[in-house]
Write an enzyme that holds these catalytic residues in place. Structure first.
Site, mmCIF file in Angstrom:
data_model
loop_
_atom_site.group_PDB
_atom_site.id
_atom_site.type_symbol
_atom_site.label_atom_id
_atom_site.label_comp_id
_atom_site.label_asym_id
_atom_site.label_seq_id
_atom_site.Cartn_x
_atom_site.Cartn_y
_atom_site.Cartn_z
ATOM 1 N N SER A 1 0.900 -1.196 -0.008
ATOM 2 C CA SER A 1 0.031 -0.148 -0.018
ATOM 3 C C SER A 1 0.693 1.367 0.070
ATOM 4 C CB SER A 1 -0.963 0.037 1.226
ATOM 5 O OG SER A 1 -0.329 -0.511 2.295
ATOM 6 N N HIS B 1 -3.285 -3.780 -5.745
ATOM 7 C CA HIS B 1 -3.656 -3.053 -4.413
ATOM 8 C C HIS B 1 -5.185 -3.283 -3.934
ATOM 9 C CE1 HIS B 1 -3.615 0.451 -1.285
ATOM 10 N NE2 HIS B 1 -3.307 -0.782 -0.653
ATOM 11 N N GLU C 1 -6.583 -1.082 -6.916
ATOM 12 C CA GLU C 1 -5.721 -0.214 -7.722
ATOM 13 C C GLU C 1 -4.501 -1.078 -8.519
ATOM 14 O OE1 GLU C 1 -5.766 3.760 -4.759
ATOM 15 O OE2 GLU C 1 -4.084 2.360 -4.660
ATOM 16 N N ASN D 1 -4.784 6.262 -0.810
ATOM 17 C CA ASN D 1 -4.321 6.960 0.347
ATOM 18 C C ASN D 1 -3.432 8.117 0.225
ATOM 19 O OD1 ASN D 1 -4.512 4.698 2.075
ATOM 20 N ND2 ASN D 1 -2.993 3.415 1.270
HETATM 21 P P1 NAI Z 1 -0.189 -9.512 7.718
HETATM 22 O O1 NAI Z 1 1.177 -9.106 8.826
HETATM 23 O O2 NAI Z 1 -1.475 -9.715 8.347
HETATM 24 O O3 NAI Z 1 0.403 -10.629 6.951
HETATM 25 C C1 NAI Z 1 1.779 -10.662 6.266
HETATM 26 C C2 NAI Z 1 2.195 -12.001 6.147
HETATM 27 O O4 NAI Z 1 3.366 -12.183 5.727
HETATM 28 C C3 NAI Z 1 2.352 -12.742 7.544
HETATM 29 O O5 NAI Z 1 1.688 -14.013 7.766
HETATM 30 C C4 NAI Z 1 3.788 -13.082 7.516
HETATM 31 O O6 NAI Z 1 4.344 -14.216 8.205
HETATM 32 C C5 NAI Z 1 4.199 -13.219 5.955
HETATM 33 N N1 NAI Z 1 5.551 -13.003 5.510
HETATM 34 C C6 NAI Z 1 6.419 -12.080 6.135
HETATM 35 N N2 NAI Z 1 7.598 -12.187 5.142
HETATM 36 C C7 NAI Z 1 7.300 -13.215 4.452
HETATM 37 C C8 NAI Z 1 8.204 -13.732 3.318
HETATM 38 N N3 NAI Z 1 9.386 -13.106 3.039
HETATM 39 N N4 NAI Z 1 7.620 -14.853 2.728
HETATM 40 C C9 NAI Z 1 6.322 -15.254 2.867
HETATM 41 N N5 NAI Z 1 5.519 -14.760 3.800
HETATM 42 C C10 NAI Z 1 6.240 -13.836 4.721
HETATM 43 O O7 NAI Z 1 -0.084 -8.009 6.870
HETATM 44 P P2 NAI Z 1 -1.211 -7.575 5.843
HETATM 45 O O8 NAI Z 1 -2.027 -6.607 6.777
HETATM 46 O O9 NAI Z 1 -1.473 -8.718 5.223
HETATM 47 O O10 NAI Z 1 -0.317 -6.843 4.762
HETATM 48 C C11 NAI Z 1 0.280 -7.311 3.791
HETATM 49 C C12 NAI Z 1 0.712 -6.466 2.677
HETATM 50 O O11 NAI Z 1 -0.406 -5.999 2.257
HETATM 51 C C13 NAI Z 1 1.618 -5.459 3.148
HETATM 52 O O12 NAI Z 1 2.322 -5.081 1.934
HETATM 53 C C14 NAI Z 1 0.324 -4.187 3.190
HETATM 54 O O13 NAI Z 1 1.196 -2.898 3.082
HETATM 55 C C15 NAI Z 1 -0.486 -4.672 2.413
HETATM 56 N N6 NAI Z 1 -1.810 -3.952 2.474
HETATM 57 C C16 NAI Z 1 -2.287 -4.104 3.848
HETATM 58 C C17 NAI Z 1 -3.730 -3.599 4.049
HETATM 59 C C18 NAI Z 1 -4.567 -3.730 5.192
HETATM 60 O O14 NAI Z 1 -5.395 -3.102 5.658
HETATM 61 N N7 NAI Z 1 -3.799 -4.675 6.224
HETATM 62 C C19 NAI Z 1 -4.409 -3.139 2.939
HETATM 63 C C20 NAI Z 1 -3.998 -3.206 1.633
HETATM 64 C C21 NAI Z 1 -2.448 -3.757 1.647
#
Ligand code: NAI
Length: 508
Positions: free
Chosen positions: A124, A145, A157, A195
């Site tokens: 994001s 996104h 997006e 954003n």
């Molecule tokens: P989260 O923390 O819930 O999940 C991330 C997951 O990735 C975790 O389960 C972690 O163990 C895993 N992980 C970390 N490094 C890894 C790797 N090298 N290989 C495989 N798995 C790995 O995070 P979330 O909230 O799902 O966010 C993920 C992405 O989505 C980020 O880039 C964030 O900016 C983006 N995003 C988040 C939103 C939100 O509202 N939470 C909305 C839109 C985008």
């Protein structure tokens, strides 16, 4: 224009957290075989179990047949290592928001997947250009996104970095559309569309509170009941998490080389420093601890119906007030409006704010009893309206103005005399930001409006809203805010200026 990827294409989702699980659910539900990979032990298996439970719930509600739910659940597979993703045609990365970790992952992926595989990131805030920079084939990298929760939020997006091939972006756009989403193209720039354009929603609220316009509950109620927004800025920041919201603001501000347009708020930083992070920490702008009640918005006490109401002109506000008074059987007369006045009640003269304070406007027009009212999304259906009276205004004139609005069925929240009031100032700044995004080639006007309606549930796209209010009015509000504050923050987008000089709307 490239086509959507076929449902025969294997989709890999990396990161089985909040977003990865949601995205995997979307892809599996439309027919793709989905492979889910996470470095955390059992994270992918647990996510798949959760998604299957979701499919079962949908079947129980009759949204899917049980055979469909079963089949969709069976299309999800745990991947144990990157090599398991070799047959993927699309990889969507949703791991931790860290450029160096994403770089490493994409570099490793490039060695595993075929040359036809599209590599997408759900980031994001990280530049897609920067993610692609470390790769041998950055032309196949794009942002995809999704918004949280991905299965429910309609917007995606599609973000192109400097090296992204247009066919890749087009194919992702078509794919997201085939997945039932509304896709919008965006150039990789800080905050992409949503954003970035949403920043003033929080910033103007914070500034209003900081300048003593009203308390959080009153400002939130105004944005909901007059502005038509689903949540006011303070309750929304409390829900998002003040730390998360503050970090996004800082990242956009830093990425734009400290452009004052995006200046973070000291008040918000204070809350973050104090650990008042919103709902999750029990305290933010509101107090969620046991025993504390949510404060009510402040509404003016009931005033008598003025005997001599005059509705002036036929602006949206004047016409709606006339209709509302008629419906309430309150007598009034009508008059022309030569100076933009909307109504008179007793000694009060009411205007819709033009971005000057009421005190300045009273001074400029030598009309002491000047009372300003705020913008409403729809003056016919609004349930609350903000009002500010000039420092020169007699108290009985303010009371008459309040009495008029109450007689029309509105709750009235009296604000301190802040330029631009609440809804008008926020909408003008949202439209200005959206106009700049369009001007700078980040997205089209239609994409900006769709993104804000679907990504953050705004009741209307900011540009369409500016068209409705009238570009001359929005421009005047911004111009007056710029003069009042002397800050570059309120500078007018060249696109807004251009449309104004052409006598056109954004959507003409
Ligand atoms: P989260 O923390 O819930 O999940 C991330 C997951 O990735 C975790 O389960 C972690 O163990 C895993 N992980 C970390 N490094 C890894 C790797 N090298 N290989 C495989 N798995 C790995 O995070 P979330 O909230 O799902 O966010 C993920 C992405 O989505 C980020 O880039 C964030 O900016 C983006 N995003 C988040 C939103 C939100 O509202 N939470 C909305 C839109 C985008």
């Amino acid at each position: 224009m490239s086509a959507a990827i076929s449902t025969q294409t294997v989709v890999a989702v990396i990161g089985a957290g909040t977003m990865g699980a949601g995205i995997a659910q979307v892809a599996a539900s439309v027919g793709h075989t989905v492979k889910l990979l996470d470095t955390r032990t059992d994270a992918a298996a647990l996510a798949i179990a959760g998604i299957r439970a979701q499919f079962d719930k949908m079947a129980a509600k009759g949204k899917l047949s049980s055979a469909q739910a079963q089949a969709a659940g069976q299309r999800l597979h745990v991947a144990h290592q990157l090599a398991d993703l070799a047959d993927a045609g699309l990889v969507i990365e949703a791991i931790v928001e860290d450029l160096s970790i994403k770089h490493q992952l994409f570099a490793d992926l490039e060695r595993v997947v075929s040359s036809h595989c599209i590599l997408a990131s759900n980031t994001s805030s990280i530049s897609i250009t920067a993610i692609g920079a470390a790769l041998s084939h950055p032309e196949r990298v794009a942002g995809l996104h999704f918004f949280n929760p991905a299965p429910l939020m309609a917007l995606v997006e599609v973000v192109t970095g400097l090296a992204t091939h247009q066919n890749i972006a087009d194919s992702l756009h078509a794919t997201a559309t085939a997945w039932g989403k509304t896709a919008v193209h965006a150039k990789s720039t800080p905050g992409f569309i949503v954003n970035r354009v949403a920043r003033p929603y929080y910033a103007e609220g914070l500034r209003l509170r900081g300048e003593g316009a009203a308390d959080c509950a009153t400002l939130d109620a105004l944005m909901r009941e007059a502005g038509g927004f689903r949540m006011g800025p303070f309750e929304l920041m409390d829900m998002i998490g003040l730390d998360v919201n503050y970090t996004v603001t800082c990242s956009v501000w830093n990425a734009y080389f400290n452009d004052p347009r995006y200046l973070p708020s000291l008040q918000q930083k204070e809350c973050v420093d104090a650990g008042f992070l919103g709902k999750k920490s029990g305290r933010g702008f509101y107090d969620y601890r046991a025993g504390s009640d949510k404060p009510l918005p402040v509404s003016a006490s009931a005033q008598p119906v003025p005997a001599d109401i005059v509705i002036c002109g036929d602006s949206a506000a004047a016409s709606a007030l006339a209709d509302r008074l008629t419906a309430a059987a309150v007598p009034f007369s009508r008059a022309k409006s030569d100076d933009g006045r909307v109504a008179q009640a007793g000694a009060a003269v009411l205007f819709v704010t033009d971005g000057r304070s009421a005190t300045q406007r009273a001074f400029d027009s030598a009309t002491a009893n000047t009372v300003l009212i705020d913008l409403a999304l729809n003056y016919a259906t609004a349930t609350r309206l903000a009002l500010a009276s000039a420092g020169q205004c007699a108290p009985d004139a303010t009371q008459a103005a309040i009495g008029l609005l109450q007689a029309a069925g509105l709750q009235v929240s009296t604000l301190a005399d802040i330029p631009g009031l609440a809804v008008m100032r926020t909408v003008a700044m949202l439209a200005n930001e959206a106009a700049d995004a369009v001007y700078q080639g980040v997205c089209s006007a239609a994409a900006a409006d769709s993104a804000m309606r679907l990504g953050v549930n705004y009741p209307q796209g900011p540009l369409a809203w500016a068209d409705q209010v009238g570009l001359p009015n929005i421009r005047e509000v911004l111009q007056n805010l710029a003069v009042s504050y002397g800050e570059d923050r309120y500078r007018i987008s060249p696109l807004l200026q251009r449309q104004f000089y052409l006598g056109k709307n954004f959507h003409d």
